[in-house]
Design a protein around this motif. Structure first.
Motif, PDB file in Angstrom:
ATOM      1  N   MET A   1       0.816  -1.191   0.000  1.00 45.61           N
ATOM      2  CA  MET A   1       0.000   0.000   0.000  1.00 45.61           C
ATOM      3  C   MET A   1       0.864   1.261   0.000  1.00 45.61           C
ATOM      4  O   MET A   1       0.496   2.248  -0.618  1.00 45.61           O
ATOM      5  CB  MET A   1      -0.947  -0.002   1.199  1.00 45.61           C
ATOM      6  N   THR A   2       1.995   1.205   0.691  1.00 48.90           N
ATOM      7  CA  THR A   2       2.881   2.372   0.719  1.00 48.90           C
ATOM      8  C   THR A   2       3.432   2.653  -0.675  1.00 48.90           C
ATOM      9  O   THR A   2       3.491   3.811  -1.098  1.00 48.90           O
ATOM     10  CB  THR A   2       4.026   2.158   1.727  1.00 48.90           C
ATOM     11  N   ALA A   3       3.811   1.615  -1.390  1.00 52.61           N
ATOM     12  CA  ALA A   3       4.310   1.800  -2.762  1.00 52.61           C
ATOM     13  C   ALA A   3       3.244   2.475  -3.623  1.00 52.61           C
ATOM     14  O   ALA A   3       3.559   3.358  -4.430  1.00 52.61           O
ATOM     15  CB  ALA A   3       4.727   0.457  -3.363  1.00 52.61           C
ATOM     16  N   GLU A   4       1.995   2.088  -3.429  1.00 54.67           N
ATOM     17  CA  GLU A   4       0.890   2.713  -4.168  1.00 54.67           C
ATOM     18  C   GLU A   4       0.787   4.200  -3.805  1.00 54.67           C
ATOM     19  O   GLU A   4       0.631   5.040  -4.677  1.00 54.67           O
ATOM     20  CB  GLU A   4      -0.431   2.007  -3.852  1.00 54.67           C
ATOM     21  N   MET A  39      10.523  -7.710   0.184  1.00 55.66           N
ATOM     22  CA  MET A  39      10.725  -6.745  -0.882  1.00 55.66           C
ATOM     23  C   MET A  39      12.162  -6.845  -1.378  1.00 55.66           C
ATOM     24  O   MET A  39      13.085  -7.001  -0.583  1.00 55.66           O
ATOM     25  CB  MET A  39      10.476  -5.331  -0.342  1.00 55.66           C
ATOM     26  N   VAL A  40      12.318  -6.744  -2.693  1.00 50.25           N
ATOM     27  CA  VAL A  40      13.643  -6.679  -3.308  1.00 50.25           C
ATOM     28  C   VAL A  40      13.707  -5.359  -4.064  1.00 50.25           C
ATOM     29  O   VAL A  40      12.876  -5.090  -4.929  1.00 50.25           O
ATOM     30  CB  VAL A  40      13.881  -7.871  -4.263  1.00 50.25           C
ATOM     31  N   ASP A  41      14.691  -4.528  -3.708  1.00 45.92           N
ATOM     32  CA  ASP A  41      14.899  -3.241  -4.364  1.00 45.92           C
ATOM     33  C   ASP A  41      16.358  -3.205  -4.793  1.00 45.92           C
ATOM     34  O   ASP A  41      17.250  -2.876  -4.004  1.00 45.92           O
ATOM     35  CB  ASP A  41      14.576  -2.098  -3.392  1.00 45.92           C
ATOM     36  N   ARG A  50       6.032  -3.260   7.879  1.00 45.50           N
ATOM     37  CA  ARG A  50       6.168  -1.929   8.465  1.00 45.50           C
ATOM     38  C   ARG A  50       7.571  -1.361   8.197  1.00 45.50           C
ATOM     39  O   ARG A  50       7.717  -0.161   7.913  1.00 45.50           O
ATOM     40  CB  ARG A  50       5.840  -1.982   9.950  1.00 45.50           C
ATOM     41  N   ALA A  51       8.591  -2.207   8.284  1.00 46.79           N
ATOM     42  CA  ALA A  51       9.960  -1.775   7.959  1.00 46.79           C
ATOM     43  C   ALA A  51      10.073  -1.437   6.476  1.00 46.79           C
ATOM     44  O   ALA A  51      10.745  -0.472   6.099  1.00 46.79           O
ATOM     45  CB  ALA A  51      10.962  -2.854   8.349  1.00 46.79           C
ATOM     46  N   ILE A  52       9.420  -2.212   5.647  1.00 49.96           N
ATOM     47  CA  ILE A  52       9.410  -1.939   4.206  1.00 49.96           C
ATOM     48  C   ILE A  52       8.765  -0.583   3.937  1.00 49.96           C
ATOM     49  O   ILE A  52       9.280   0.225   3.155  1.00 49.96           O
ATOM     50  CB  ILE A  52       8.684  -3.071   3.435  1.00 49.96           C
ATOM     51  N   LEU A  81       2.757   2.003  14.433  1.00 48.24           N
ATOM     52  CA  LEU A  81       3.336   0.839  13.753  1.00 48.24           C
ATOM     53  C   LEU A  81       3.549  -0.306  14.739  1.00 48.24           C
ATOM     54  O   LEU A  81       3.217  -1.463  14.458  1.00 48.24           O
ATOM     55  CB  LEU A  81       4.667   1.207  13.088  1.00 48.24           C
ATOM     56  N   TYR A  82       4.094   0.012  15.907  1.00 47.03           N
ATOM     57  CA  TYR A  82       4.339  -1.022  16.927  1.00 47.03           C
ATOM     58  C   TYR A  82       3.024  -1.536  17.511  1.00 47.03           C
ATOM     59  O   TYR A  82       2.883  -2.727  17.785  1.00 47.03           O
ATOM     60  CB  TYR A  82       5.250  -0.491  18.033  1.00 47.03           C
ATOM     61  N   PHE A  83       2.067  -0.631  17.700  1.00 47.58           N
ATOM     62  CA  PHE A  83       0.748  -1.035  18.180  1.00 47.58           C
ATOM     63  C   PHE A  83       0.121  -2.024  17.192  1.00 47.58           C
ATOM     64  O   PHE A  83      -0.435  -3.049  17.592  1.00 47.58           O
ATOM     65  CB  PHE A  83      -0.151   0.196  18.353  1.00 47.58           C
ATOM     66  N   ASP A  84       0.220  -1.696  15.906  1.00 47.65           N
ATOM     67  CA  ASP A  84      -0.346  -2.592  14.899  1.00 47.65           C
ATOM     68  C   ASP A  84       0.290  -3.973  14.992  1.00 47.65           C
ATOM     69  O   ASP A  84      -0.409  -4.986  15.016  1.00 47.65           O
ATOM     70  CB  ASP A  84      -0.172  -2.018  13.494  1.00 47.65           C
TER      71      ASP A  84
END
Length: 169
Positions: A1-4, A39-41, A50-52, A81-84
Motif C-alpha cells: 500500500m505504501t508503494a501505491e 521486498m527486493v529493491d 512496516r519496515a518496508i 506501527l508497533y501497536f499494529d
C-alpha cells in the motif's frame, strides 16, 4: 500500500503460503525467515511490512507526509506501527489463526481482547484526525488499515460498533 501511495511501480508476486511457496529454496535465499512480505529493491532485500513501508518512504518519498521527520510526530507514527504489530494484529490473529489452522475455537477472552483493542483504535481517530494526530495519512495509518480491513473481511470483533474507525477507513 505504501508503494501505491508513493506512486512507485513494482512487481507483485503472489506467494501461496498454503502451497509452501515461502519454503522454496528461491524464497528462502531471499528471506530465511520465510515470512511475507519480502521486498527486493535492487540488491537490497527487506522483510516485514512496516519496515518496508518506512524504507520506501525514506528512500522514495517526495516529502515527509507519510513518515514525518518531526520527532514527536514520528514517535506517534512509530507507536502506531508497533501497536499494529504487537497489539492490533496479534489480537486479531489470536481470534482467527487457531480456527484457520485447524485448532480449537479461541476462548471468549480473545474476542473480548480484540474488542478492547478496537476501542483503543477507535480512540486514535476520535477527533477526526489520522491515527498519529495528523491531518494526513501516514505509514502508521497504512499498517492499521491493513489490519482493520482484514478484521472487517473476517467479520470478527464487531467493527461496525466503532463509528470513528468507519469514518477513518
Amino acid at each position: 500500500m505504501t508503494a501505491e501511495c508513493l506512486g512507485l511501480e513494482y512487481n507483485f508476486k503472489l506467494v501461496d503460503l498454503m502451497a509452501g511457496d515461502h519454503m522454496k529454496p528461491e524464497f528462502l535465499a531471499l528471506n530465511p525467515m520465510h515470512n511475507i512480505p519480502t521486498m527486493v529493491d535492487g540488491d537490497f532485500v527487506m522483510n516485514e511490512s512496516r519496515a518496508i513501508a518506512a524504507y520506501l518512504v525514506n528512500k522514495y518519498g517526495k516529502n515527509d507526509q507519510l513518515y514525518p521527520k518531526d520527532a514527536e510526530v514520528r514517535a506517534r507514527v512509530d507507536q502506531k506501527l508497533y501497536f499494529d504489530m504487537g497489539v492490533f494484529y496479534k489480537a486479531f490473529g489470536d481470534c482467527v489463526y487457531p480456527i484457520m489452522f485447524g485448532g480449537p475455537m479461541p476462548g471468549q477472552d480473545k474476542f473480548d481482547k480484540l474488542k478492547e483493542v478496537l476501542g483503543w483504535a477507535e480512540g486514535f481517530v476520535a477527533d477526526g484526525k489520522f491515527t498519529a494526530g495528523t491531518d494526513n495519512l501516514t505509514i502508521g495509518d497504512i499498517a492499521l488499515i491493513a489490519t482493520y480491513s482484514t478484521i472487517k473481511a473476517a467479520s470478527v470483533g464487531d467493527p461496525e460498533n466503532y463509528p470513528n474507525l468507519a469514518v477513518w477507513f
